[in-house]
Structures are given as structure tokens and as C-alpha cells.
Motif scaffolding. Structure first.
Motif, PDB file in Angstrom:
ATOM      1  N   GLY A 348       1.480  12.363 -15.265  1.00 35.67           N
ATOM      2  CA  GLY A 348       0.991  13.800 -15.319  1.00 35.67           C
ATOM      3  C   GLY A 348      -0.486  13.787 -15.326  1.00 35.67           C
ATOM      4  O   GLY A 348      -1.117  14.889 -15.479  1.00 35.67           O
ATOM      5  N   SER A 349      -1.250  12.867 -14.910  1.00 34.52           N
ATOM      6  CA  SER A 349      -2.626  12.964 -14.937  1.00 34.52           C
ATOM      7  C   SER A 349      -3.270  12.152 -13.663  1.00 34.52           C
ATOM      8  O   SER A 349      -2.480  10.997 -13.182  1.00 34.52           O
ATOM      9  CB  SER A 349      -3.417  12.137 -16.048  1.00 34.52           C
ATOM     10  N   ASP A 350      -4.225  12.567 -13.045  1.00 30.05           N
ATOM     11  CA  ASP A 350      -5.045  12.113 -12.180  1.00 30.05           C
ATOM     12  C   ASP A 350      -6.011  11.129 -12.268  1.00 30.05           C
ATOM     13  O   ASP A 350      -6.889  10.636 -11.425  1.00 30.05           O
ATOM     14  CB  ASP A 350      -5.353  13.108 -10.768  1.00 30.05           C
ATOM     15  N   ALA A 351      -6.709  11.030 -13.696  1.00 32.21           N
ATOM     16  CA  ALA A 351      -7.799  10.663 -14.137  1.00 32.21           C
ATOM     17  C   ALA A 351      -7.688   9.465 -15.163  1.00 32.21           C
ATOM     18  O   ALA A 351      -8.354   8.719 -15.331  1.00 32.21           O
ATOM     19  CB  ALA A 351      -8.652  11.621 -14.641  1.00 32.21           C
ATOM     20  N   ILE A 352      -6.571   9.540 -16.016  1.00 32.63           N
ATOM     21  CA  ILE A 352      -6.542   8.613 -17.145  1.00 32.63           C
ATOM     22  C   ILE A 352      -5.629   7.367 -16.839  1.00 32.63           C
ATOM     23  O   ILE A 352      -4.336   7.678 -16.995  1.00 32.63           O
ATOM     24  CB  ILE A 352      -6.346   9.418 -18.268  1.00 32.63           C
ATOM     25  N   PRO A 353      -6.111   6.289 -16.882  1.00 30.66           N
ATOM     26  CA  PRO A 353      -5.139   5.324 -16.654  1.00 30.66           C
ATOM     27  C   PRO A 353      -4.461   4.784 -17.934  1.00 30.66           C
ATOM     28  O   PRO A 353      -4.822   4.949 -18.878  1.00 30.66           O
ATOM     29  CB  PRO A 353      -6.002   3.977 -16.133  1.00 30.66           C
ATOM     30  N   THR A 354      -3.209   4.207 -17.779  1.00 31.51           N
ATOM     31  CA  THR A 354      -2.492   3.821 -18.770  1.00 31.51           C
ATOM     32  C   THR A 354      -2.354   2.439 -18.852  1.00 31.51           C
ATOM     33  O   THR A 354      -2.305   1.699 -17.847  1.00 31.51           O
ATOM     34  CB  THR A 354      -1.219   4.508 -18.998  1.00 31.51           C
ATOM     35  N   ILE A 355      -2.332   1.745 -20.124  1.00 34.20           N
ATOM     36  CA  ILE A 355      -2.261   0.317 -20.083  1.00 34.20           C
ATOM     37  C   ILE A 355      -0.814  -0.088 -19.517  1.00 34.20           C
ATOM     38  O   ILE A 355      -0.866  -1.226 -18.571  1.00 34.20           O
ATOM     39  CB  ILE A 355      -2.362  -0.316 -21.684  1.00 34.20           C
ATOM     40  N   ALA A 356       0.442   0.498 -19.410  1.00 30.53           N
ATOM     41  CA  ALA A 356       1.436   0.145 -18.847  1.00 30.53           C
ATOM     42  C   ALA A 356       1.329   0.369 -17.330  1.00 30.53           C
ATOM     43  O   ALA A 356       1.889  -0.642 -16.582  1.00 30.53           O
ATOM     44  CB  ALA A 356       2.692   1.304 -19.289  1.00 30.53           C
ATOM     45  N   GLY A 357       0.677   1.356 -17.057  1.00 28.47           N
ATOM     46  CA  GLY A 357       0.329   1.378 -15.384  1.00 28.47           C
ATOM     47  C   GLY A 357      -0.487   0.328 -14.741  1.00 28.47           C
ATOM     48  O   GLY A 357      -0.041  -0.309 -13.891  1.00 28.47           O
ATOM     49  N   LEU A 358      -1.490  -0.116 -15.686  1.00 31.19           N
ATOM     50  CA  LEU A 358      -2.409  -0.983 -15.234  1.00 31.19           C
ATOM     51  C   LEU A 358      -1.816  -2.564 -15.272  1.00 31.19           C
ATOM     52  O   LEU A 358      -2.030  -3.278 -14.378  1.00 31.19           O
ATOM     53  CB  LEU A 358      -3.624  -1.126 -16.104  1.00 31.19           C
ATOM     54  N   LEU A 359      -1.178  -2.715 -16.447  1.00 40.25           N
ATOM     55  CA  LEU A 359      -0.484  -4.001 -16.596  1.00 40.25           C
ATOM     56  C   LEU A 359       0.934  -4.169 -15.382  1.00 40.25           C
ATOM     57  O   LEU A 359       0.847  -5.171 -14.731  1.00 40.25           O
ATOM     58  CB  LEU A 359       0.430  -3.950 -17.697  1.00 40.25           C
ATOM     59  N   ALA A 360       1.565  -2.883 -15.069  1.00 44.03           N
ATOM     60  CA  ALA A 360       2.439  -3.117 -13.961  1.00 44.03           C
ATOM     61  C   ALA A 360       1.580  -3.264 -12.559  1.00 44.03           C
ATOM     62  O   ALA A 360       2.188  -3.987 -11.658  1.00 44.03           O
ATOM     63  CB  ALA A 360       3.180  -1.543 -13.904  1.00 44.03           C
ATOM     64  N   GLU A 361       0.278  -2.906 -12.479  1.00 41.80           N
ATOM     65  CA  GLU A 361      -0.415  -2.973 -11.249  1.00 41.80           C
ATOM     66  C   GLU A 361      -0.670  -4.519 -11.255  1.00 41.80           C
ATOM     67  O   GLU A 361      -0.767  -5.128 -10.112  1.00 41.80           O
ATOM     68  CB  GLU A 361      -1.519  -1.996 -11.319  1.00 41.80           C
ATOM     69  N   GLY A 362      -1.234  -4.936 -12.212  1.00 44.21           N
ATOM     70  CA  GLY A 362      -1.558  -6.387 -12.275  1.00 44.21           C
ATOM     71  C   GLY A 362      -0.638  -7.152 -12.041  1.00 44.21           C
ATOM     72  O   GLY A 362      -0.585  -8.366 -11.217  1.00 44.21           O
ATOM     73  N   GLU A 363       0.693  -7.025 -12.576  1.00 41.00           N
ATOM     74  CA  GLU A 363       1.901  -7.870 -12.337  1.00 41.00           C
ATOM     75  C   GLU A 363       2.192  -7.916 -10.908  1.00 41.00           C
ATOM     76  O   GLU A 363       2.718  -8.861 -10.127  1.00 41.00           O
ATOM     77  CB  GLU A 363       2.957  -7.406 -13.283  1.00 41.00           C
ATOM     78  N   ALA A 364       2.300  -6.632 -10.277  1.00 40.42           N
ATOM     79  CA  ALA A 364       2.630  -6.457  -8.638  1.00 40.42           C
ATOM     80  C   ALA A 364       1.616  -7.178  -8.028  1.00 40.42           C
ATOM     81  O   ALA A 364       1.911  -8.174  -7.040  1.00 40.42           O
ATOM     82  CB  ALA A 364       2.450  -5.053  -8.482  1.00 40.42           C
ATOM     83  N   GLY A 365       0.345  -7.277  -8.310  1.00 41.17           N
ATOM     84  CA  GLY A 365      -0.731  -7.991  -7.607  1.00 41.17           C
ATOM     85  C   GLY A 365      -0.365  -9.411  -7.665  1.00 41.17           C
ATOM     86  O   GLY A 365      -0.450 -10.262  -6.826  1.00 41.17           O
ATOM     87  N   LEU A 366      -0.029  -9.919  -9.088  1.00 36.08           N
ATOM     88  CA  LEU A 366       0.366 -11.428  -9.207  1.00 36.08           C
ATOM     89  C   LEU A 366       1.459 -11.881  -8.279  1.00 36.08           C
ATOM     90  O   LEU A 366       1.184 -12.696  -7.515  1.00 36.08           O
ATOM     91  CB  LEU A 366       0.568 -11.847 -10.557  1.00 36.08           C
ATOM     92  N   GLN A 367       2.352 -10.999  -8.274  1.00 35.11           N
ATOM     93  CA  GLN A 367       3.527 -11.264  -7.396  1.00 35.11           C
ATOM     94  C   GLN A 367       3.378 -11.606  -5.976  1.00 35.11           C
ATOM     95  O   GLN A 367       4.094 -11.832  -5.171  1.00 35.11           O
ATOM     96  CB  GLN A 367       4.898 -10.248  -7.898  1.00 35.11           C
ATOM     97  N   ALA A 368       2.561 -10.267  -5.611  1.00 34.44           N
ATOM     98  CA  ALA A 368       2.303 -10.411  -4.020  1.00 34.44           C
ATOM     99  C   ALA A 368       1.336 -11.078  -3.691  1.00 34.44           C
ATOM    100  O   ALA A 368       1.194 -11.255  -2.609  1.00 34.44           O
ATOM    101  CB  ALA A 368       1.991  -8.630  -3.747  1.00 34.44           C
ATOM    102  N   GLY A 369       0.518 -11.978  -4.657  1.00 39.79           N
ATOM    103  CA  GLY A 369      -0.539 -13.084  -4.242  1.00 39.79           C
ATOM    104  C   GLY A 369      -1.743 -12.228  -4.122  1.00 39.79           C
ATOM    105  O   GLY A 369      -2.628 -12.975  -3.452  1.00 39.79           O
ATOM    106  N   ASP A 370      -1.829 -11.181  -4.392  1.00 42.26           N
ATOM    107  CA  ASP A 370      -3.378 -10.246  -4.275  1.00 42.26           C
ATOM    108  C   ASP A 370      -3.985 -10.580  -5.870  1.00 42.26           C
ATOM    109  O   ASP A 370      -3.892  -9.654  -6.500  1.00 42.26           O
ATOM    110  CB  ASP A 370      -3.011  -9.076  -4.126  1.00 42.26           C
ATOM    111  N   ALA A 371      -4.922 -11.828  -5.756  1.00 47.01           N
ATOM    112  CA  ALA A 371      -5.451 -11.942  -6.999  1.00 47.01           C
ATOM    113  C   ALA A 371      -6.547 -10.899  -7.532  1.00 47.01           C
ATOM    114  O   ALA A 371      -6.419 -10.768  -8.773  1.00 47.01           O
ATOM    115  CB  ALA A 371      -6.044 -13.354  -7.009  1.00 47.01           C
TER     116      ALA A 371
END
Length: 452
Positions: A348-371
Motif C-alpha cells: 500500500g505504499s510506494d515509498a516505505i520499505p518493509t523489513i519483510a519485503g527487503l528480506l524477501a528481496e535479499g533471499e531472492a537475490g541469494l537464490q538467484a546468485g545476484d550477490a
């Protein structure tokens, strides 16, 4: 205690025979076992080391001591949910599933409970381990009350029954599980698991070096069905290790498949949204042009007829669905790239990052090999929550991918310190894993990461 020379001699035998690289905790247990067993038998430590070197009964006793692991039924609920939802419906009778490194049997019996409700007519689970103590537990199929964490009341009432002070798996389910000893590093491909459509090998490879990991993966690849699935454990990644298997996203979990299993089926032709000739017709006729609700069903062994594709709101193609939608994904997707940065923002926001969202993004990067993407997201998490042990740990993994050992060590040390300050949040996030196991894993990696 045992001299360093004798301790190193015993350690080298263990590493050579089963590929197990001892972390500080395991080295301490080996030292303790040698000293106290020698005292109980009234022999010198050196005699025990000689018996270990001769690969006699003493070696098996050491392996039993070093490979004891805490486990539970339906460990890592997200993986079992993905297995039940996305993989089992693609499997056909007769079916074999291999639990490689089965420990005390919780994993193979959890798999058997899922299959018992699948409607598949003919199936079996084969379970292997290096520890004779673990195999005896798995064969007995008896568990204390404290070992039943993770199993629901429905499964307990249906598949377990009282046996004195313990619970045992009912005979109808137990007879579907075959238990045998197997060394993933040294033994040939097990005939019991030949053609297995699914292999669970979780929290095994993390204790091997690269050469032994490759040997184990080769054993698995030559044993299983080429179109099958492999489930690894938390924080186990094959990125920059082997090209034998490709990562596949299953909702909020991940699995691996051999490359040919992740390719579109040529007989099916191109999916509509990838065929430029049909895009105009689909748009003009109002027919959906993206796979998803109208995705073709997977065939034998789960071979997808065209990779499922997710699209952003503007219609641009994304190889991985946004992290906020991971739990609702139903199709298996190869993962060639991380989730977009927008995954880190609240829906519901275009500006405020959430910890859950950032963590999911980090995990996706790890799994995809984008360190780099993983580091960017996970650094924001630890800035917002300095006590987030899981984020510190994953940040350490990302720096390892980048080859920055100094930063990796600092992040892993920060994870260890965060666990000391507050372990409750980390335990909740681990979903069935033990904090002690995470501590052990961090310590193991710290011993492999040189100080700057």
C-alpha cells in the motif's frame, strides 16, 4: 584431553571417509569421545585412533557421535507445503522418493504421510544415512513426545500410536519406508533409490567441501529420474558450485531440477505470451496471454510445459514473482534473476520499505546468485533492525558469494552476536529449525572464513 596430533589424525580419517569437515563443536565432541571412550575401555587414545584409521567399529562409533542432529517432523513447513502443493500432483505411480541423510527418520515418515494422502496408488520412500544410531531410530519408528514437534493433531491421530511412553508410526505407513546405510561420498549410487522422482538431501551438503559436494551431487544425479526434483536445506545453495541442477521457485520455497527438466516441452510449442504471433490475437480477443490461471498442467515427473511467467503491473516480464506474492504462487518457475526492487515496498505504499519485503528481496537475490542485489537489500534490513540475526547471516552468505571474506566474517560475527542478544525472533523465523543449529552453522562458516 587427546593430543592435537592424535585428534588431527582421527579428524583426517573422518574427512576422508565421509567428507565431513568438522566445525569447532564437532572437533570438541571428537576430542571428548576419544578421551572418555579410551578411559572407559582402559586403553590409550592412540589405540582408538588406530582403530578409527583401520575403518573398524570405532570409526562407525565416531560417526554416530558426530552426525547426531536435532530434527522434527515436517521440518521447514514451506518446503513441505510446496512439495504437497506443487510437486506431488505431478507425480505418477509407481513412485520412489529418496530421503538422503534421513537422520532419525522424521523426514521420510513426514514424506510418507504426505504420499499416503496423495491418491498415488503405488509409492515407497527409501531413506539412507551414514549413522547406524540414526538408522536404528528410523527403523524402530519410535519417538518421544518431545520429538513430535511439527506434526499436527490430524497426522498424529492417523499415523502414530502409543507405544508405552513413546509414539510409533503405524505399521501401514512404516512398511512403505525402507531404511539403509549409504555413504554419499564413497558408496556407489544406491539401487534402492534408482529412478527416484524426488530427492530430499537437506542439511547434508553444508558440511562437505566443494569436491565432496560435487561427488554427492553426481551420485544423486545419476541415481534419480532426470526429470525429478531435489530439495536441499536452509541456506544450502548450489550457486557457483555445480551446473547439474537449476534453481526453481515453488511459492515461498525453492527446489532444484536438472537442466533438461526446467526446459519447455518442445511438443507443446511456445506459450501464448512468448509467441509474438499470438500476442495480438490474444489482446484483441480478450483471451489471457500469460501463464498462470490457464497454465498447462505439468507432465510426468513434473516437467513443466513452458515456464510459468509473472508480469508486473505495467505488463513487463519478470522471471521471479514479487516477494509479496511468493506465498500465492502455484506454478514452478526457474529463477534466473532476483525479485525486483519493488518487492521491498509495502503493497500500500510506494515509498516505505518493509523489513519483510527487503528480506524477501535479499533471499531472492541469494537464490538467484545476484550477490549485489542481496547485499543491497540485506544491508537495509540490518540498518532497520540491528538484531535481525537471519539478515546478518544471509548478508554474510552474500558477501561470500562476492568473494569479500572480510565483510562476510563481519556479517557472520554480527549474526552470532545478535543471536546472543535476542534469539526469540530468529527462532520464529527459522520455522522448525533449532537456534543451536544456526549457531553451529555460523560457527562452521566462521572457521572457513579467514580473519582479515
Amino acid at each position: 584431553m587427546t593430543s592435537e596430533i592424535l585428534l588431527d589424525a582421527a579428524r583426517q580419517v573422518v574427512e576422508r571417509t565421509v567428507g565431513l569437515r568438522l566445525d569447532p563443536a564437532q572437533r570438541y565432541r571428537l576430542d571428548y569421545w576419544l578421551h572418555h571412550t579410551a578411559a572407559q575401555r582402559g586403553v590409550a587414545d592412540s589405540q582408538l585412533v588406530e582403530e578409527i584409521a583401520a575403518e573398524g567399529p570405532a570409526l562407525q562409533a565416531v560417526l554416530d557421535e558426530l552426525t547426531v542432529q536435532e530434527t522434527s517432523f515436517f521440518r521447514d513447513p514451506a518446503q513441505f507445503a510446496a512439495f504437497r502443493r506443487d510437486v506431488v500432483p505431478t507425480l505418477r505411480s509407481p513412485l520412489t522418493i529418496w530421503s538422503a541423510g534421513c537422520a532419525g527418520g522424521h523426514e521420510p515418515y513426514s514424506i510418507a504421510m504426505v504420499l499416503a494422502e496423495s491418491g498415488i496408488a503405488s509409492w515407497r520412500v527409501v531413506a539412507s544415512d551414514i549413522s547406524s544410531r540414526a538408522l536404528r531410530q528410523a527403523q524402530s519408528a519410535r519417538y518421544e513426545e518431545r520429538h513430535l514437534a511439527g506434526i499436527g493433531e490430524e497426522e498424529r491421530s492417523r499415523y502414530l500410536r502409543r507405544a508405552g511412553a513413546e509414539w510409533e508410526v503405524v505399521p501401514e505407513l512404516r512398511e512403505k519406508v525402507t531404511v539403509f546405510r549409504h555413504n554419499l561420498i564413497r558408496d556407489p549410487a544406491p539401487r534402492q533409490a534408482a529412478g527416484a522422482e524426488v530427492v530430499f538431501c537437506r542439511n547434508v551438503l553444508i558440511y562437505f567441501d566443494r569436491a565432496d559436494v560435487l561427488a554427492a551431487l553426481a551420485r544423486i544425479a545419476t541415481t534419480m529420474d532426470p526429470g525429478g526434483w531435489v530439495f536441499l536445506g536452509y541456506s544450502e545453495s548450489l550457486w557457483q558450485v555445480s551446473e547439474r541442477f537449476h534453481l526453481v521457485r515453488l511459492g515461498s520455497a525453492f527446489a532444484y531440477r536438472q537442466p533438461e527438466a526446467t526446459l519447455p516441452d518442445p511438443s507443446a510449442g511456445l506459450p501464448p505470451e512468448l509467441d509474438r504471433r499470438t500476442q495480438g490475437r490474444a489482446a484483441s480477443s480478450g483471451q489471457p496471454g500469460a501463464l498462470g490461471e490457464n497454465a498447462p498442467a505439468a507432465g510426468r515427473g513434473g516437467r513443466a510445459r513452458g515456464a510459468a511467467i509473472s508480469r508486473d503491473a505495467d505488463g513487463s516480464r519478470l522471471a521471479v514473482p514479487p516477494a509479496a506474492k511468493l506465498g500465492s504462487a502455484t506454478a514452478a518457475e526457474p529463477v534466473p534473476m532476483p525479485a525486483p526492487a519493488s518487492a521491498a515496498f509495502d503493497a500500500g505504499s510506494d515509498a516505505i520499505p518493509t523489513i519483510a519485503g527487503l528480506l524477501a528481496e535479499g533471499e531472492a537475490g541469494l537464490q538467484a546468485g545476484d550477490a549485489a542485489a542481496a547485499v543491497s537489500a540485506l544491508r537495509k534490513v540490518v540498518y532497520l533492525d540491528p538484531d535481525h540475526a537471519i539478515a546478518h547471516f544471509q548478508l554474510g552468505l552474500a558477501f561470500e558469494m562476492m568473494g569479500d571474506q572480510g565483510q562476510a566474517r563481519r556479517a557472520l560475527s554480527a549474526a552470532r552476536a545478535a543471536l546472543g542478544r535476542s534469539s526469540a525472533a530468529a527462532e520464529a523465523a527459522l520455522e522448525g529449525y533449532q537456534i543451536a543449529e544456526l549457531v553451529r552453522l555460523i560457527d562452521h562458516r566462521l572457521t572457513r572464513t579467514p580473519e582479515p
